[in-house]
Structure formats: structure tokens, C-alpha cells
Design a protein around this motif. Structure first.
Motif, PDB file in Angstrom:
ATOM      1  N   LEU A 196      21.821 -19.113 -63.329  1.00 37.27           N
ATOM      2  CA  LEU A 196      21.617 -20.564 -63.289  1.00 37.27           C
ATOM      3  C   LEU A 196      22.513 -21.204 -62.252  1.00 37.27           C
ATOM      4  CD1 LEU A 196      21.329 -20.806 -67.082  1.00 37.27           C
ATOM      5  CD2 LEU A 196      19.661 -21.791 -65.513  1.00 37.27           C
ATOM      6  N   SER A 197      23.756 -20.712 -62.188  1.00 36.05           N
ATOM      7  CA  SER A 197      24.673 -21.226 -61.173  1.00 36.05           C
ATOM      8  C   SER A 197      24.097 -20.965 -59.789  1.00 36.05           C
ATOM      9  CB  SER A 197      26.027 -20.540 -61.342  1.00 36.05           C
ATOM     10  OG  SER A 197      26.809 -20.756 -60.210  1.00 36.05           O
ATOM     11  N   MET A 198      23.608 -19.730 -59.607  1.00 32.39           N
ATOM     12  CA  MET A 198      23.033 -19.380 -58.303  1.00 32.39           C
ATOM     13  C   MET A 198      21.815 -20.250 -58.013  1.00 32.39           C
ATOM     14  SD  MET A 198      23.343 -17.586 -55.667  1.00 32.39           S
ATOM     15  CE  MET A 198      24.620 -16.393 -56.087  1.00 32.39           C
ATOM     16  N   MET A 199      20.987 -20.453 -59.042  1.00 35.22           N
ATOM     17  CA  MET A 199      19.785 -21.273 -58.836  1.00 35.22           C
ATOM     18  C   MET A 199      20.166 -22.678 -58.396  1.00 35.22           C
ATOM     19  SD  MET A 199      16.916 -22.455 -61.628  1.00 35.22           S
ATOM     20  CE  MET A 199      17.772 -23.926 -62.185  1.00 35.22           C
ATOM     21  N   MET A 200      21.142 -23.264 -59.063  1.00 37.94           N
ATOM     22  CA  MET A 200      21.526 -24.623 -58.708  1.00 37.94           C
ATOM     23  C   MET A 200      22.060 -24.680 -57.285  1.00 37.94           C
ATOM     24  SD  MET A 200      23.169 -25.852 -62.280  1.00 37.94           S
ATOM     25  CE  MET A 200      24.043 -27.287 -61.705  1.00 37.94           C
ATOM     26  N   MET A 201      22.865 -23.682 -56.912  1.00 37.28           N
ATOM     27  CA  MET A 201      23.424 -23.721 -55.554  1.00 37.28           C
ATOM     28  C   MET A 201      22.326 -23.557 -54.508  1.00 37.28           C
ATOM     29  SD  MET A 201      27.141 -21.950 -55.639  1.00 37.28           S
ATOM     30  CE  MET A 201      26.604 -20.349 -56.138  1.00 37.28           C
TER      31      MET A 201
END
Lengths: 485, 619
Positions: free
Chosen positions: B270-275
């Protein structure tokens, strides 16, 4: 007190035919309509008291009458249909009051016969009253002495003769076996017969006779002529109630009170019911005459009743009886509507009709209601009775694990759609659409209260029965006898 | 009593809206006076509440009007307290600005009505401590947005519908996320939802909530209505919703999701997706902004692009990124609403926002130009402006998570600077259109909001510690806020600061070179527009190939076509096959029914024989 239901029509018939009674003869149709309406109202109001009084007929003629829940429904149906027929008679024979009085006398004979048929408790009296009703029907159909009316009457007469032979023969066999004609006595004798060939023959013969009277496929040859070639009031009465009493009521009575539970009879009834549904609907699709279309539609709707009857569970019987009541109401209404159209335009040929909705708004409205109820569109009454029949078929199929029940249920659902199709096409051709050039409204025939009153009453009944159907179901009303018979 | 006061930020604007409705066709001044009063009262309440609520517990209002699952619960605490003040302040300034701007335009009453309802919905969304209550206000915001766009220029309802569909879809996602969150947490009270795991269903729930929050903020791929709305909707709408308030609400909720409600670890997808979403949004939107030839449309792409920075920042999961993202949210709300207001001022005075027709307005509208310079410098990240400091925090966070994200942010800065140099040059400098010789400065009521906001921009530059260390960090948990002070006049990482300043400098050089080459400020970046691969991409974008809404409509059309085909098959069965069968059956049966007595009797007898025969066998 039940005697009155037979004796009062009898008295009225005599009164109408006394030599000096022109005063009453002029008002014969009113008299008959009031009698019928009074019967319907009293049946709904307070039936329980009737049974307790001492019976004149039982003491003099040994004719024992009994009022069951089923008889109550039938008496109500008879009252409603007879009321509609009598009202229509008033305007159909408006020029000659003596002719009208003769016609009304025949209607009253029919009333007497039907009341008797639904009240008697022995098989022979049942047969007698059915024949009384049938014979009055022959004359009613042929009343105008036109060629096609005579033809229709003779067809009915011939096929009825076949039925008479079958029923009388089986009556003789049953008398041989049981020594009595009582429903209870015959039931006992049949139960102890252990599958004797005589018993089978007797049951089969009687059922076939009733199937002819009820007009099921393939015993339906007389239906078209009788319904469509007869005078309008006779059509209302015949299609609305006569064949139901002669054929269907008797069958329900036998199935529930006389014959032992019998899978084979049920199978026959379901098969013929389904075939009638299909054949009647398919033939109705092709008709170009309003009354012929309605006649075939009757075959199809009777098929629903017999299908429910053949299913044999209490729920299915309740559905069948409720559908019988509904059929009486909406089919009488449709025939009254066709009478209104015929009176206004002089024809029932749909290819020559069109756009009558603006000229006859009430007939238009009640016709839509009756058509939707016939097709089983909620919340009208026809929806609930068909729903009960279909639910019962489904339940029985699940319970017994037989695929046939599901097929019958599917047929019942599918042909509701076909029903809607042919009735809406009737609606469009007669009441909507364009006015054909050669159509002339008969200016003299003003809208009459004698037509609009039965239209309003019957439409109100089908609407009310539909809206109140859940209540009737929950309270176990006599119209939807989900409990006992 | 304090608890009841939480209702006021919602009730005051609603009451104001009702009064506006009751006033009916009153005069323009009365209507806007009423609106300004209501907005000012809301701001006053928000300010009064601020000191009491500025701690981690805050104050809670609860009213169990239905089952416990659906109790009406509001809560104001440190994070929402200052965002609420900011939202109310922006609403007040935009109202003040609209007073003169909307004069002589139609639908003044509806504008005031929607504006006040929007304020009420925003306050409600900020205060809601229950996911269903939040959803109610969230959807209310969708409706007022629909209304506000629709009262724009004739035909704006198409854009309104587009916005409604796009945001509606994202809100649907969010509803799904709320359901999943409620299932996992066994409660819908936001303050009780404590760091749910993001594995399996939890990950899906969080992703859906993030879609709802970021789409409200205007991130890709839910962005395509914003540029259309910029040209169709009334301009104050842009300054109010896409520029400031929607960012505040969206990013506030994003912070709640990723900091409190779910346990978002830096390793999770999710962190990667947001970035990734953030970085892509930065680059693509700013690239589109670069080539716009319309003042408002150009700004609208920046409104999208800047969200990318915030999502990227929050997505890093590092204190520098989170604090930077929130600080950037505040900064963006400031300079973007100021920029839209300058656009409105130019449009009000000249009657156009087409950059081809504008030019040389700087001397005619000096204060507007000054505000533009301040806001443009801030958004470009010019050293010593507030944008410079928030981006510096974001750079630090992004670099820590991956060079590629850092590069995206820096390239975004370069392109942002380039596009604003172009915009300022084209609108305020250069040759003036002779028709605009009589243009004058806008009146005081429009200038005041712009000047105030520009002043705050300047204040938050050198004084960034005021925002960062006294507002934002205290309102976050220790893990999110980090241990060190993040504010201060001097950069913490000189190399990053120099590189950022270098990007701005490069943009200036690029602009000068382009200006020399093409001889026009408007066309100074045409060499980028017409670069080999880019020109194809730009052409495709202009045709709408990258607009998810248009792509979606194509997909819907294909689905509809397939459905139509299936319908034809069904039709053939129902209208062809069955009808033919019925016709044939009817014909055959009718042929058999010709009224022959003998035949009927025969049927009868045969039927009776069959029935009796069957009964004898079967019984």
C-alpha cells in the motif's frame, strides 16, 4: 333455510309464467338480478344459521342439503355471475318484455339447477341438478334461433349426451356397488372395493362426463359454439359459472369428499389441465372475434383450476378454488364488456373495432382490470390464485421429487405471459388503436346503468379480492380455504 | 456545553443556507452579506474550539439516535482542530472574494446556498467520528460539488455529470472500504479503529479507503473532471473546492487512514502504491499543465499535480514525508486558492482567461501581479518560500524510499517552475492586447483575500517552524511526527536544498532560452511540447485518450454493444422462434377446429377411452 336457495328461484319461475303477471314480467330481469345479488350478499354475510333450521325438502323429497365451505364459494360465484347476466338481459332484450321474461325464466332455471348442484349430498341429485342446468343452457344458447346459435346449442347437446351416457352408466355401477347414492356411502364402498374393475370404470366414467361438462381439452368441442354464438347474457352465465358448477365444482366435490385419494386421477387431471392451458391459450392467440377469444381463454383458465385440483395438496386446492372464484369474476366481467361493445357497435369482430376507449371509458377500464387479473398481474386477484397453484406444484415437486410437477409449474408461469399477450392484443384492437373507417357507433345505444353496474361491481370485487388476498389467506377465509373443506 | 458546540460548525452554515433560501430574490449584497456572516461565524466557532480541542483526546459529542452501530458522533482533536480552522478561513475568504466576482452573474443565490452547504459538509466530514456519519457528509460534498459546477456557464451540467460520475465511483469504492473496515474492526467509531493489519482483506479495505480519500483530493486517475470544471464552473468554486478544501478533507482523511486506522508499514504494497500514484500524478499532471493555453485550465492541472506530492509524502510512511505532506497540503491550499483568485481577477477585468489574448497586465493590475508572483514562487519551490520548505521535507522522505521518487519530485518542480514562468510571462508581461488598455485593478473585496493569503504564504516561508513544529507535529502521534524538529529557516540537508534551488534555476534558464528562441513568453516551453515522443503523447492526451472517464465511456459502449447482441439473440428466441412456433401450433389447432360435430364427438370418445383405460391400468 338452505331450501330457499332452490325454492325461491322455483317460485320466481312460476310467478313469471302465471297468465296474468305482465307486471312482474316487465320487471323480470330486475327481479332476477335482485335475487342473485341477495344470494351473493347473504352467502357472504351469515351462512351458519341456514343449516340449523329444519329442511322442507329433506322431509318431503328426502333431498338432503348441506352447506360446506366449497358450496359457499360456489353460491357466491353463482350470485355474482347471475346478477351480471340478468343485468345484461335487461338491455339486450329491451324491445320485447315477454321475450325477456322467457329468457329470465331460463336464467332462473339455471340458477335453481346450480344452487341445487352445489348443495346436494348425494350423487344422483347432483347429476339431476347438473342436467337441469345443462338443459336450460341449451335453450339459452339457442334462444335467438339464429343459425349459428342453433349450431352451438346442438353441439353442446350432442357432447352433453355423451357425458350423460358416461355419467348415468357410472351412476348405475356405483349404485350396484354401494347400494346408496350418498357421498359418504359411496366413499365407503369405493374405499372397500380393493381396486375392483367396476369401481375403476365407475370413477373413470364419471370423471370423463365431468371433463366434458367442464370443457377440457380434448372434450372441449362444444365450448366455442356455446360461448360465442349465444346471446350476450347467456355467454356471461355460461362462461362465468355454468360450466364451472357442472364440471369443476362436481369434480372438486368428488375429489375431496367421494373418491379416495387417487394418484392416477390426479395425474389425468394435471395432464388435461396443462394441455387445456396450452391449447386454449394458443388458439386464443389466433382469434379475431372478441367472444371467440374469450371462449378459448376460458378453456385455458379452467385448465389452471384443474391443474391445481390435480396437484392434490390442500394448498393447491385452495388455489384452485380461489382461481375458480376469480375466474367467475373476471371472465363474467370480460363477457359483460364484450356485451357492452356488441351493444354499442353491433359487432364483436376485432378487425372492425378500434379506439372505443374514449367512447366507453368505464368498459375500457374494467376490461384492463379484468385482463390483468386473468393474466395474473399483481396485486389483482388472479395473481394470488395462480401464485398459490404454482407454489403448490413446486412444493409437491420438491416433496415427491417428480420432474413433471416442475414442468407443469413452468407451463403455468409461461402461459400466464401468453394470456397477457392475447388479452392485451384484445385490449389494443378494441379499445386503443385507430378507429376503422367502417365502424359506426350506434348512436341510439347510450351508456346504460344495466351494463355499467355489473362492470363496476365485478371490477371492484376483483380489485378488492386482490388487495385483500393476503388477509384472506391469513384468516383462512372461505374464499381461500387453506384449512379444511 | 463544549460538546454541543461541536454542532455549531455544521449548523451555522446550514442555517445560513436556509436563510439565503428564505431571502429568495433579495439583493446581491444582502445575500452575500449573509453568506459572509455565516462563514465568519463558522470561523469564529472553529477558532474558539481550537484551544480546547488541541490535544490528543479532544472533545467528543455523541448522540445515540439509532442503534449503537449508527450513533451520531463528532470529535474534534488536535489534527482536525487546525484543519477545521483552515477550512473555515478559506471558505470565508472565498466568499468575500465572490461577493464582487459573482456580481452580475446568474445563479447568485444557488452559489451562496451551495457554498454554505459545502462548508457545513466539510466541517461535518472533519468532525465525524463515525464512518457512516463521515460518509454522509462526504456524499453531501459530492452533491454540492455537482450543484456548484452545474451553475457555471451554459452546458456546464455535462462537466458536472462527469465529475459526479468520477467522484461517485471513487466514493463507492470508499463505501466498500468502510464496510470492510467495519467488519474487521467490529466498530465504525473512527477513534476506536486502531491500526488494523493491512494483510489480506485489511489491505483491500485500506486501498478502497485510500481511493476514496485521494480521489476527493483530486489525484489521478480520478482527476479528469478538474480541468473541465476549471473552464466551466464558476471560478470561486475552483478556489474553494479543488484548490483548497478538497485537499484539506482528502489528505486529512488519508492521514487518518494511514496513520491511525490502519497499520501501514513502509514495506507494505500500500505504501508503494501510494508513492507510485503520487509520483505518476506529479509528473503527468504537471506535464499537461505545461502546455495549457488557458489561465484557469493550466492552474487546474497544477491542482492535480500538487496532490501527488502530498500522497507521495504520506505514502513514504516517514516522519519527514508525512509532516511534509501535511505542510504541503496547507501550502498548496494557500497558494493554489490565491492563484485561482488572481486568475479570476484577470478574467473579471478582461473578460477572458485565454493566454493568447492576455499579456502586459502587470502594470495595470500591480497588486494582483504581486500576489501572483508570491504564490507562483511558492508553488515553484523558490527558496525561502513556504513551498520550498515543504518540498524539502518531501524530497528527504522520497529520497529515503527510492531515488526514482525523488527524481519524480524534482522533475515535477522543474516543470512546475517552467509552467508558471510561462503563465506569468504570458499574462502579466509582454505585449498588451490593445483591447485591455483600459483594464484596472480589481476592487478591495477581491484584493483582500488574495493579499491575505499571499501574506500567509510569505509568513510560512521563513516562519515554517510555526506550522511544522507548532501545528502539524504536535497533532500527530510520536511515530509519525518523528523526534526532531523539522522546521527552521535553514535547510536540514544542504545538498537537497541546493539541488531543489538548481531545478528552479534550470527552469528559469529554460524559460529564457525558450523566450529567445520563440520570442514569446507563452511559447517559451514549446520545445518541450513539440519534442519527438512528447508531442505524440500530448496530442493523444488532447484527444482524451488518457481520460479515464472517456476510456470508461468507451468500455461502457463496448459492454452495451455486447449486451445489445445478446439481446438480439434473446429477441430472436422470444420474437422469432416462439412466435413462429405459436403461430404454427395455432394454425394446426385451428385447422383441427372447423366445427365438425363428428370430429368433436370422436375426440370426446377417444379421450374418454384413453382416460378410462389409463385409470384402469394405473389405479
Amino acid at each position: 333455510m338452505l331450501d330457499w336457495l332452490i325454492l325461491v328461484p322455483l317460485a320466481a319461475i312460476i310467478l313469471l309464467n302465471l297468465p296474468w303477471s305482465d307486471f312482474i314480467r316487465r320487471r323480470a330481469a330486475v327481479l332476477a338480478a335482485l335475487l342473485a345479488a341477495a344470494q351473493a350478499a347473504m352467502v357472504v354475510a351469515a351462512p351458519s344459521e341456514w343449516v340449523s333450521r329444519a329442511s322442507i325438502l329433506a322431509q318431503t323429497l328426502h333431498l338432503h342439503l348441506a352447506m360446506t365451505g366449497l358450496s359457499r364459494v360456489m353460491l357466491l360465484c353463482i350470485g355474482l355471475a347471475m346478477m351480471a347476466a340478468a343485468c345484461v338481459t335487461q338491455v339486450m332484450f329491451s324491445d320485447d318484455f315477454r321475450r325477456r321474461a322467457n329468457f329470465v325464466s331460463l336464467l332462473l332455471v339455471s340458477l335453481l339447477g346450480m344452487n341445487g348442484a352445489v348443495l346436494v349430498t348425494d350423487l344422483f341429485s347432483l347429476y339431476v341438478f347438473i342436467e337441469v342446468t345443462s338443459i336450460s343452457s341449451f335453450v339459452l344458447i339457442a334462444f335467438t334461433l339464429e343459425k349459428k346459435s342453433l349450431e352451438g346449442a346442438i353441439k353442446y347437446l350432442i357432447l352433453s349426451a355423451v357425458a350423460t351416457v358416461l355419467m348415468l352408466g357410472s351412476l348405475a355401477l356405483l349404485l350396484l356397488m354401494a347400494g346408496t347414492m350418498d357421498f359418504a356411502g359411496i366413499k365407503e364402498a369405493l374405499a372397500s372395493s380393493n381396486g375392483a374393475l367396476v369401481a375403476k370404470l365407475a370413477i373413470g366414467g364419471f370423471v370423463c362426463g365431468l371433463l366434458i361438462k367442464g370443457g377440457l381439452v380434448p372434450f372441449h368441442g362444444w365450448v366455442l359454439g356455446a360461448y360465442s354464438a349465444s346471446p350476450a347474457p347467456a355467454s356471461v352465465l355460461l362462461a362465468g359459472i355454468v360450466t364451472k358448477v357442472c364440471g369443476i365444482y362436481a369434480m372438486i366435490r368428488l375429489a375431496t369428499s367421494v373418491f379416495p385419494p387417487n394418484a392416477a386421477v390426479n395425474q389425468v387431471l394435471m395432464l388435461l389441465g396443462a394441455v387445456s392451458i396450452v391449447v386454449g391459450a394458443v388458439l386464443a392467440l389466433r382469434q379475431t372475434d372478441m367472444k371467440r377469444l374469450l371462449a378459448y381463454s376460458s378453456i385455458s383458465q379452467v385448465g389452471y383450476i384443474v391443474l391445481g385440483l390435480g396437484c392434490g395438496t390442500p394448498l393447491a386446492w385452495a388455489g384452485a378454488i380461489f382461481h375458480l372464484f376469480n375466474h367467475t369474476v373476471f371472465k363474467s366481467l370480460l363477457f359483460v364488456n364484450s356485451a357492452a361493445v356488441e351493444r354499442r357497435t353491433g359487432t364483436t369482430d376485432m378487425s372492425r373495432l378500434g379506439q372505443l376507449g374514449s367512447a366507453m371509458p368505464l368498459t375500457n377500464l374494467t376490461s384492463v382490470l379484468a385482463a390483468l387479473s386473468t393474466a395474473g398481474i399483481p396485486p389483482l386477484a388472479g395473481f394470488w390464485s395462480k401464485l398459490l397453484i404454482i407454489l403448490a406444484l413446486w412444493q409437491a415437486g420438491v416433496k415427491q421429487g417428480q420432474a413433471m410437477y416442475f414442468v407443469y409449474a413452468a407451463v403455468a408461469v409461461l402461459f400466464s405471459v401468453v394470456t397477457l399477450g392475447y388479452l392485451l392484443s384484445l385490449q389494443r384492437k378494441v379499445f386503443f388503436g385507430k378507429t376503422p373507417e367502417n365502424l359506426e357507433l350506434l348512436g341510439a345505444a347510450k351508456p346504460s346503468g344495466w351494463i355499467s353496474t355489473p362492470e363496476l361491481i365485478l371490477a371492484a370485487v376483483t380489485l378488492a379480492a386482490g388487495l385483500l388476498a393476503p388477509l384472506l389467506l391469513l384468516t383462512g377465509s372461505f374464499l381461500v380455504p387453506t384449512g379444511s373443506f | 456545553m463544549n460538546e454541543m458546540m461541536l454542532l455549531l460548525p455544521i449548523l451555522i452554515p446550514v442555517a445560513g443556507a436556509l436563510l439565503v433560501l428564505l431571502a429568495g430574490r433579495s439583493s446581491h449584497s444582502a445575500r452575500f452579506g449573509l453568506t459572509v456572516l455565516a462563514a465568519a461565524a463558522t470561523l469564529a466557532v472553529a477558532v474558539l474550539l481550537f484551544p480546547q480541542a488541541n490535544n490528543a483526546t479532544g472533545i467528543t459529542f455523541s448522540h445515540a439516535w439509532a442503534s449503537p452501530m449508527f450513533s451520531f458522533e463528532l470529535r474534534l482533536y488536535s489534527l482536525s482542530a487546525w484543519i477545521l480552522v483552515a477550512a473555515a478561513a478559506f471558505a470565508l475568504l472565498v466568499t468575500l472574494y465572490s461577493w464582487h466576482y459573482m456580481a452580475g452573474r446568474p445563479h447568485g443565490m444557488l452559489f451562496c446556498l451551495y457554498l454554505l452547504l459545502t462548508l457545513a459538509m466539510v466541517c461535518g466530514a472533519m468532525l465525524a467520528n463515525h464512518l457512516v456519519v463521515l460518509l454522509f457528509f462526504w456524499e453531501g460534498l459530492l452533491l454540492t460539488m455537482l450543484g456548484m459546477i452545474a451553475i457555471g456557464r451554459p452546458g456546464a451540467w455535462k462537466t458536472a455529470f462527469k465529475a459526479f460520475v468520477i467522484v461517485g465511483i471513487s466514493d463507492l469504492c470508499m463505501t466498500g472500504g468502510i464496510v470492510i473496515t467495519g467488519l474487521l474492526a467490529h466498530t465504525l467509531r473512527i477513534s476506536d479503529i486502531d491500526h488494523l493489519a493491512t494483510t489480506g482483506l485489511g489491505g483491500l479495505g485500506m486501498a478502497l479507503l485510500i481511493i476514496g480519500a485521494t480521489a476527493k483530493a483530486g489525484s489521478m486517475p480520478f482527476h479528469s473532471w478538474i480541468p473541465d470544471a476549471a473552464t466551466d464552473a464558476p471560478l470561486p468554486f475552483m478556489a474553494l473546492l479543488p484548490a483548497s478544501i478538497e485537499k484539506l478533507v482528502g489528505i486529512y482523511f488519508l492521514a487518518r487512514i494511514s496513520l491511525d486506522m490502519y497499520q501501514m508499514s513502509r514495506e507494505s504494497w500500500l505504501s508503494m502504491m501510494m508513492m507510485v500514484v503520487g509520483a505518476v500524478t506529479i509528473i503527468l499532471a504537471v506535464a499537461m499543465a505545461l502546455v495549457q493555453k488557458n489561465y484557469k485550465r493550466l492552474l487546474s492541472y497544477h491542482a492535480i499535480s500538487q496532490v501527488g506530492y502530498m500522497i507521495l509524502g504520506v505514502g513514504t510512511g516517514l516522519p519527514a514525508g508525512i509532516v511534509g505532506g501535511l505542510f504541503h497540503m496547507v501550502n498548496n491550499a494557500l497558494y493554489k486558492s490565491c492563484l485561482f483568485m488572481t486568475g479570476g481577477a484577470v478574467e473579471k477585468q478582461t473578460g477572458t482567461s485565454d493566454l493568447n489574448e492576455l499579456g502586459g497586465l502587470g502594470s495595470k493590475m500591480p497588486l494582483t501581479f504581486l500576489c501572483f508572483i508570491v504564490a507562483a514562487a511558492s508553488i515553484s519551490g523558490f527558496p525561502l518560500t513556504n513551498g520550498f520548505y515543504s518540498k524539502e521535507l518531501l524530497y528527504a522522505g522520497a529520497l529515503d524510499r527510492g531515488l526514482i521518487f525523488y527524481l519524480a519530485a524534482v522533475v515535477g518542480t522543474f516543470l512546475t517552475s517552467a509552467s508558471f514562468l510561462k503563465l506569468g510571462h504570458a499574462a502579466f508581461l509582454g505585449k498588451r492586447n490593445s483591447r485591455h488598455d483600459a483594464v484596472r485593478e480589481v476592487p478591495f473585496s477581491m484584493l483582500l483575500p488574495m493579499v491575505l493569503i499571499a501574506a500567509v504564504c510569505l509568513l510560512f516561508g521563513p516562519g515554517n517552524a510555526l506550522a511544522v513544529d507548532h501545528l502539524i507535529r504536535p497533532s500527530l502521534s510520536a511515530a509519525a511526527a518523528g523526534e526532531h524538529h523539522l522546521g527552521g529557516l535553514l535547510p536540514h540537508n544542504w545538498l537537497l536544498a541546493e539541488l531543489a534551488a538548481g531545478a528552479v534555476l534550470l527552469a528559469i534558464l529554460n524559460h529564457l532560452a525558450g523566450w529567445r528562441r520563440y520570442g514569446s513568453g507563452l511559447h517559451a516551453v514549446d520545445h518541450i511540447h513539440h519534442a519527438p515522443v512528447l508531442s505524440f503523447m500530448y496530442d493523444s492526451a488532447a484527444k482524451g485518450w488518457f481520460d479515464p472517464y472517456i476510456i470508461g465511456r468507451h468500455i461502457v459502449r463496448v459492454v452495451a454493444w455486447i449486451g445489445w447482441g445478446m439481446d438480439r439473440v434473446v429477441d430472436w428466441f422470444s420474437d422469432g422462434f416462439w412466435v413462429r412456433t405459436a403461430q404454427f401450433g395455432g394454425w394446426a389447432l385451428a385447422t383441427a377446429h372447423r366445427g365438425r360435430y363428428a370430429l368433436y364427438v370422436l375426440w370426446c370418445l377417444a379421450g374418454a377411452a384413453a382416460v378410462i383405460g389409463f385409470l384402469i391400468r394405473a389405479m
